[in-house]
Design an enzyme around this catalytic site. Structure first.
Site, PDB file in Angstrom:
ATOM      1  N   LEU A  58       0.815  -1.225   0.000  1.00 48.78           N
ATOM      2  CA  LEU A  58       0.000   0.000   0.000  1.00 48.78           C
ATOM      3  C   LEU A  58       0.846   1.271   0.000  1.00 48.78           C
ATOM      4  CD1 LEU A  58      -2.760  -1.073   2.540  1.00 48.78           C
ATOM      5  CD2 LEU A  58      -3.164  -0.422   0.158  1.00 48.78           C
TER       6      LEU A  58
ATOM      7  N   HIS B  37     -11.348   2.128  17.498  1.00 49.18           N
ATOM      8  CA  HIS B  37     -10.252   2.902  18.087  1.00 49.18           C
ATOM      9  C   HIS B  37     -10.206   4.340  17.564  1.00 49.18           C
ATOM     10  CE1 HIS B  37      -9.134  -0.584  20.271  1.00 49.18           C
ATOM     11  NE2 HIS B  37      -9.089  -1.300  19.160  1.00 49.18           N
TER      12      HIS B  37
ATOM     13  N   GLY C  25      -6.999  -3.223   3.994  1.00 49.51           N
ATOM     14  CA  GLY C  25      -5.544  -3.367   4.140  1.00 49.51           C
ATOM     15  C   GLY C  25      -4.910  -2.372   5.088  1.00 49.51           C
ATOM     16  N   GLY C  26      -3.667  -2.657   5.441  1.00 53.45           N
ATOM     17  CA  GLY C  26      -2.901  -1.781   6.316  1.00 53.45           C
ATOM     18  C   GLY C  26      -2.615  -2.443   7.647  1.00 53.45           C
TER      19      GLY C  26
ATOM     20  N   SER D 293     -15.096  -5.641  17.169  1.00 52.22           N
ATOM     21  CA  SER D 293     -14.200  -6.776  17.379  1.00 52.22           C
ATOM     22  C   SER D 293     -14.640  -7.897  16.453  1.00 52.22           C
ATOM     23  CB  SER D 293     -14.282  -7.261  18.836  1.00 52.22           C
ATOM     24  OG  SER D 293     -14.119  -6.176  19.739  1.00 52.22           O
TER      25      SER D 293
ATOM     26  N   TYR E 298      -2.733   4.214  15.868  1.00 44.78           N
ATOM     27  CA  TYR E 298      -3.573   3.432  14.961  1.00 44.78           C
ATOM     28  C   TYR E 298      -4.941   4.095  14.806  1.00 44.78           C
ATOM     29  CZ  TYR E 298      -6.745  -0.379  13.649  1.00 44.78           C
ATOM     30  OH  TYR E 298      -7.712  -1.139  13.048  1.00 44.78           O
TER      31      TYR E 298
END
Lengths: 270, 270, 270, 270, 270, 270
Positions: free
Chosen positions: B53, B114, B73-74, B166, B137
């Site tokens: 990425l 988060h 992604g990431g 979650s 993050y």
């Protein structure tokens, strides 16, 4: 005189930085000036710390020994991604992380109207609305605001994020009649942001006493900020010199003005 | 079957990506899979696009020909700044900018609890509250949400940003009883995000039908999302296996759980 | 001087209309005056257009060639239904539909406190609350406001709907201390409504700088409106001349005053 | 001159009571003064009614013949429970119940910042937020406010509950720069609370024109209250004489100041 | 089984108390029962603690050794002031202050619809609206809620205040179709209030799954409360047995029902 | 069986009217049917009252003897102004004014999604948002809602205004998956609107249990309305038969659908 011992002022050579240097010891007993090039004409309470915000070690060295930071530095307009990334995003992180490591207690951050540029001019907003950036530059401002929120919630470092409208010598277009922040009021707002006993994480709007405002600036008021200037005093002059815009032009419709009418920097620069 | 011709699925080799591959052509007539390593066992409607990425040209090449993107992604957890910066911040920009250049019409983004981790568990929030990230993050997630807001307001590219709680096979601690998203419900939510006629820029919460929820998820409902699973079914098991926490422990007090109790990654990893 | 070429002023012979004529070319380069009877003493920038609002062809002819309208005309008090229907409801439609056909860009409408008369005096309201009319007259005001909303959303014709409190030479009862709008401030508010770059569809309250106000008038402020008069200056005089009312009398309890205490026009007129 | 015939002023010998006596007949044609000890230097419009608020019969006797009450009496600081219970809770009930029996029409109650002391200083609140008392004293203030709400909803007795910040001769610490109420402004606010035509049940904040305010005081404004004094005029003096506090000290963090930093009275007094 | 070691249940002999005893060790490993008279038929996990809530020493003795309290005790209906004062106000203080001294961590309090009885039935409210009690009884409920808020903000003792609608064997009038709480659901709500990891200070509404509800009960839902009963199942029976009320009768208009139609207890009892 | 003695049902011959006739005596002991043409197949509890809504005397005669009205009559789609004016505006006034004269106690009004058609589909709204009509038809619906508000505030006549989405045999396009109201649910909602003890002036949304809803329908829920049908059951069929729309087409973007994409009726009909 400020109760802070040493305040780091980044972007000290820019127009706003130069204006803020006139605050002298109302910022801090010692004011450390940083920019890419050395600052000139240092006063007895000033010291120089030339640096590139993209260089963490240099930032960390400059922050060491300071207990507060006024962070004006970085790219002040839309630019290509690499510039935004290095100067504003990495630069912002470097400031906050260095602050954490060296025990800085408060940061005053020069955010921007472009963090919320896509609200319509007919909407009155305060600092709690969702951000709506109008440019990569504006996105980078929201990034640093989120950093500030995080460093306060987890580490207790206080931030006043001032979303500056248009900080220039005087208003020159009709939108400035709404967003103008005089240098004098800018100094007062930064000084009050430093002298308030508690600010937590606060978003304030940087504007003078303009009656056409689309911002509910009660947070700035709670710092004791009482603007002394007003764009109203320039209204006749500005109306005489400028044309009435089309209300459906994005530059007129939205708070961010011409940033909202522009395309992507990569395309526009061609 | 999706009305999209070709959908790029990033992070396709991860647990959530693997779960989503089971959606098959409900994502797109063709699903292009990307991850750092080649995906295996390609179906007849799948094609591979291995990439990093952080490499804009590779991202751009993968996006070319797609009309929608599901961006998982990431870096999926807290990490050192350099990782967050390259994978999530630059990576996020690369996705959006490539989408703009190649005419992608809609992006479904895997955001996270988060991004708002510092709200208290006793607060019920919706997608319009100010973000309060609990980690670098989390800050990176708010960055991509702001990018999405910007690319919609200026370029009309639609985004559903799903703040996933979650997403695991089953809830294993008491906080999961609030935040759990089953793989099946995750699939449904992504599919509905793609099939809705208009989404604009929308923030939805990624959770199953958990009665303990602290999220007002009306935006997800408006997509037609009707979760089929519930963490409630695991409550007795989880209560039996876990201890009651201290209500004043940050990990219990705040929505982000243990992320809120952790220090800074740089210090914690030592 | 206004940037509008020709502005139609309806109800030009009434007290408020007469007061507005003093604005001269701050309304428009040419001001076309309409009322049931010809207006007198035309200035060099004025022209006459006698008409009955209930006659669509006459309205259309008067609107032709104008790029803005200040619509004061119609029945100014409670009346029998037929009068309200012809003058205010059909009349309002005729103005908007003629505006659409002839390319008018902005309308300033004289709405009324009686559109929200059933809010209690102890409530502070802004322009976004649900309407609560206190009379058929008030219902007709809400009708035209909805027309304005519709013509903006679909056809882009901008409106400032000014809910006028009490526009008289001076306050004469205790409620006027709250609702009074001086002729001078009325002129300013209409002028600012015309000169603002963008107004979209906006509801503002027409009152002077009265400290007893129950209206949050931030929309008027955003137009740059700064009232120069205040009912406060008349408070001692009014207190001396009037009796304290019973707080539970509908005329005292509600914002609409005596309109809220009255019965239905048909019954009351007997 | 007030339109009330006879107003009972409780707590008349205290500092605030003494200040209010200067209002003279602007409170009522006759002002009946009550406190535990006889008041001195009675004016021609004043009469004495010594009493203990814990004695219902005495309160009832004093209320008889009055049509309004300004209730300042009771314990003015944190104290042991028995004192709070007798003076403020029973005392408050005695005032309201006597008012009901004797036809009193309006009560102005001296509530306190300590009814909402646990809001953070960085929050701007109005009178409609949930109460968050910071002491037993503060809890007793919320009790009387609820009594006032009840006696209005059921019996139509109007109340203005004034949450007084810091009513002293002048501000002496940094928090007072926010909360100060001059005696002159206190008088005006009480007088306006009595002369307004309708107040229903209203919560107002008792502060002067302090720019650092954390209160949205639109209800006081709607009474016609225009403060003439400002803590701002004392800011330099206070800044010079006092130290900057720690922003995370409860006494600095919360609106209630030192009350929030104290423990329970029973423990602290030891 | 509860994670609390010993829970004090006050008002244990009343109808609701008796119903709650069926929860057994889901309240606490040991359940200490208190009422004015000794409780009968103690189970192996139960112990008796007869007491008068007006007696602080007795309350303190009963609280000693407990880590949670379910406080149902006190006067359950409107009564003369002395009864309300001793049982509900002093009694409430005794419970909280004893809890503080003995380290109790959580209190579940039986508040009442009568704390907010003066909201109209057509209004949907949540737990954050200003209280509007309909009786001295209701005022006493708001008093204890404010105590709970204070003891949490200063001392960290958590509270769930459950505003119980109508906790009876079955609904018998039309208002009960809105407010009914079955004994089974009452048990569940108290159990969930005790088992949730963090509750802070929370206001929940005590009602079953009644579709006619005028309460937004998201806080109860966040505890994991899923009512199993519904007043809807009794609707036909209730409609058949009862008359349609006059919508303008206070008992029909307001949420508190007949409490709102009653006068003052002192007068009514004559 | 309804507690109303005689209910007038206007528009009784239309599709919705015909569906409602199946409610029989759940509307009223006697149901008087009105439309432009006589209704057929009268049941024993039905009586006919043919009339033109534009004729006040005829309306008044039909209303006489009724204690409730279900008002469906009038022009059901966009039309030229004259039709809207006579059928919906004058017709609406005739209904309310006749109701006042003849002592009618409650009116259930068939309002429409087109009263708020210009909200975006991604916005969840409730009944208190400002109206945003999408047509002259929609403006006429807001007019009658304001009439209802007025007749309740001044004369105590209760109204439930049901903003009907799409009341058809089944959903046939993708927007119907959001807005569909089955005939069965329509019947239930009208019956519940009549049987609730108090409705005041209430705005409810007329939709079945559709998970894609953009309406917060808590007011309907408070009437006890529990829809039994769901557009979800038709989703696969509708998706198969219809094309995905362009999200930026006004017919897809806004809640009013094709009404928002249309121009003005006068122009479109050519």
């Amino acid at each position: 005189m400020s109760h802070f011992q040493r305040v780091l002022l980044t972007g000290a050579s820019g127009a706003v930085g130069t204006a803020l240097r006139q605050s002298g010891t109302r910022l801090g007993k010692i004011v450390r000036l940083s920019d890419r090039k050395p600052c000139e004409n240092l006063g007895p309470h000033e010291e120089d710390a030339t640096l590139d915000l993209a260089d963490f070690d240099a930032v960390s060295e400059a922050v060491k020994g300071c207990d507060a930071i006024v962070h004006l530095g970085g790219q002040p307009l839309e630019a290509e991604w690499k510039t935004i990334l290095d100067s504003n995003i990495s630069g912002g992180y470097h400031i906050y992380e260095a602050a954490r490591r060296h025990g800085v207690r408060r940061i005053v951050y020069a955010s921007s109207v472009h963090a919320i540029g896509y609200y319509e001019r007919t909407e009155t907003i305060d600092g709690s609305v969702p951000t709506r950036p109008d440019s990569l530059y504006g996105v980078s401002k929201t990034f640093v605001e989120n950093l500030g929120r995080y460093y306060f919630d987890k580490f207790g470092i206080e931030t006043v994020s001032i979303r500056i409208g248009s900080c220039f010598p005087e208003p020159t277009d009709r939108r400035h009649l709404i967003t103008w922040l005089s240098y004098r009021d800018c100094r007062q707002l930064v000084e009050k942001s430093l002298s308030a006993e508690r600010v937590g994480f606060m978003v304030a709007y940087g504007m003078s006493h303009n009656s056409r405002a689309f911002w509910d600036n009660r947070t700035a008021a709670s710092l004791g900020y009482k603007p002394e200037d007003s764009a109203d005093d320039y209204a006749d002059k500005v109306f005489a010199k400028t044309q009435q815009g089309d209300p459906n032009d994005p530059a007129v419709r939205f708070q961010g003005g011409s940033f909202c009418a522009a395309g992507h920097f990569e395309d526009d620069k061609k």
